[in-house]
Design an enzyme around this catalytic site. Sequence first.
Site, PDB file in Angstrom:
ATOM      1  N   GLY A  43     -34.423  -0.784 -11.526  1.00  0.00           N
ATOM      2  CA  GLY A  43     -35.624  -0.642 -10.700  1.00  0.00           C
ATOM      3  C   GLY A  43     -36.113  -1.967 -10.164  1.00  0.00           C
ATOM      4  O   GLY A  43     -35.362  -2.948 -10.131  1.00  0.00           O
ATOM      5  N   HIS A  76     -30.257  -4.418  -4.105  1.00  0.00           N
ATOM      6  CA  HIS A  76     -29.978  -3.065  -4.595  1.00  0.00           C
ATOM      7  C   HIS A  76     -29.686  -2.119  -3.426  1.00  0.00           C
ATOM      8  O   HIS A  76     -28.759  -1.313  -3.469  1.00  0.00           O
ATOM      9  CB  HIS A  76     -31.183  -2.497  -5.355  1.00  0.00           C
ATOM     10  CG  HIS A  76     -31.575  -3.258  -6.582  1.00  0.00           C
ATOM     11  ND1 HIS A  76     -32.728  -3.985  -6.662  1.00  0.00           N
ATOM     12  CD2 HIS A  76     -30.970  -3.389  -7.787  1.00  0.00           C
ATOM     13  CE1 HIS A  76     -32.836  -4.526  -7.867  1.00  0.00           C
ATOM     14  NE2 HIS A  76     -31.777  -4.192  -8.571  1.00  0.00           N
TER      15      HIS A  76
HETATM   16  P1  AMP Z   1     -30.396  -4.782 -11.895  1.00  0.00           P
HETATM   17  O1  AMP Z   1     -31.427  -3.822 -11.427  1.00  0.00           O
HETATM   18  O2  AMP Z   1     -30.840  -6.205 -11.868  1.00  0.00           O
HETATM   19  O3  AMP Z   1     -29.757  -4.369 -13.187  1.00  0.00           O
HETATM   20  O4  AMP Z   1     -29.222  -4.726 -10.800  1.00  0.00           O
HETATM   21  C1  AMP Z   1     -28.604  -3.511 -10.459  1.00  0.00           C
HETATM   22  C2  AMP Z   1     -27.399  -3.807  -9.610  1.00  0.00           C
HETATM   23  O5  AMP Z   1     -27.786  -4.492  -8.421  1.00  0.00           O
HETATM   24  C3  AMP Z   1     -26.373  -4.710 -10.326  1.00  0.00           C
HETATM   25  O6  AMP Z   1     -25.063  -4.251 -10.034  1.00  0.00           O
HETATM   26  C4  AMP Z   1     -26.635  -6.053  -9.700  1.00  0.00           C
HETATM   27  O7  AMP Z   1     -25.516  -6.920  -9.700  1.00  0.00           O
HETATM   28  C5  AMP Z   1     -27.011  -5.662  -8.278  1.00  0.00           C
HETATM   29  N1  AMP Z   1     -27.776  -6.730  -7.641  1.00  0.00           N
HETATM   30  C6  AMP Z   1     -28.893  -7.324  -8.125  1.00  0.00           C
HETATM   31  N2  AMP Z   1     -29.288  -8.313  -7.302  1.00  0.00           N
HETATM   32  C7  AMP Z   1     -28.391  -8.349  -6.285  1.00  0.00           C
HETATM   33  C8  AMP Z   1     -28.249  -9.156  -5.118  1.00  0.00           C
HETATM   34  N3  AMP Z   1     -29.088 -10.143  -4.835  1.00  0.00           N
HETATM   35  N4  AMP Z   1     -27.195  -8.918  -4.298  1.00  0.00           N
HETATM   36  C9  AMP Z   1     -26.312  -7.924  -4.584  1.00  0.00           C
HETATM   37  N5  AMP Z   1     -26.395  -7.125  -5.665  1.00  0.00           N
HETATM   38  C10 AMP Z   1     -27.419  -7.331  -6.499  1.00  0.00           C
END
Ligand code: AMP
Length: 285
Positions: free
Chosen positions: A32, A38
């Site tokens: 989230g 995301h």
């Molecule tokens: P999180 O909500 O931080 O667990 O991230 C969920 C997904 O989004 C994971 O696969 C992350 O690697 C990806 N994600 C988070 N930040 C970025 C970003 N700046 N660029 C690309 N993917 C991202």
Amino acid sequence: MATIFEKVSVLQERISAYRIQGNSVGFVPTMGALHEGHLSLVRQSMRENDHTIVSIFVNPTQFNDKNDLLHYPRTITQDLAQLDTVGSTDVFIPNVQEIYPNGTEKDGDPDLGGLDITMEGASRPGHFKGMAQVVRRLLDIVTPDRLYMGQKDFQQFTIVQYMIQKHRLPVQLVRCPIVREPGGLAMSSRNVRLSAAVRTRAALIFEVLNEVKERSEEMDVKSLENFALRRLSVAPFEPEYFSIVDGRTLEPVKNMDQTAFVVACTAVRAEGLRLIDNIIIREEI
Ligand code: AMP
């Protein structure tokens, strides 16, 4: 419009219906506090699959720091509004009991090939075991054709890839590019906890990663790492590590020609937060 699912059983009924129709399913797990990073994963999944399922679950077992768990941003109303701008998705928002009916104890000691010990793992003990546990559980529930994860969390991506290969899980893992703030800082849900000035200045991290990539043909690995650590040691920034590694094994490389896949990974502390980023120096397929 986003359709919300809170129960595993109800979500699985929906997925069975997709399967009966012969439709493909893409899956984007998140915690989230959604941002453009995301949403880029969600868009890619929507392009490549008939249906996209996004999960929003702040997984307690991957937080080694209880304070971080307590302060992790939770913005469900805005998250749903953002998903609506992207198109029609199924959003799985389970509670902790739904994911861990038998409690949040880590199940055993999953083999992550030692990939969980270095870099992020060194300062966040147990983090990757908790992450692997929830990804495995979510994959069992959703059984997607494709799983979308960001290069931003490179070590996480590599560990999930290892787990999928080791257990021969029938899912294709897709690596999505890092989305950055206008200045260059990699987008992250935690960036809102930085002051505006430091958030802008944190573009330094991407600058240094690019400099390292540019110099990678003329400088040796150790000198490059030292150069990067020096460049990143400017208050309020404090580099925790800067490692040039084999992108598959995450082992440090001694020279750039040693392997076909070379990645520079770093974590930098600022204002009590850890900012992680990376750049692919070489990837020959
Ligand atoms: P999180 O909500 O931080 O667990 O991230 C969920 C997904 O989004 C994971 O696969 C992350 O690697 C990806 N994600 C988070 N930040 C970025 C970003 N700046 N660029 C690309 N993917 C991202």
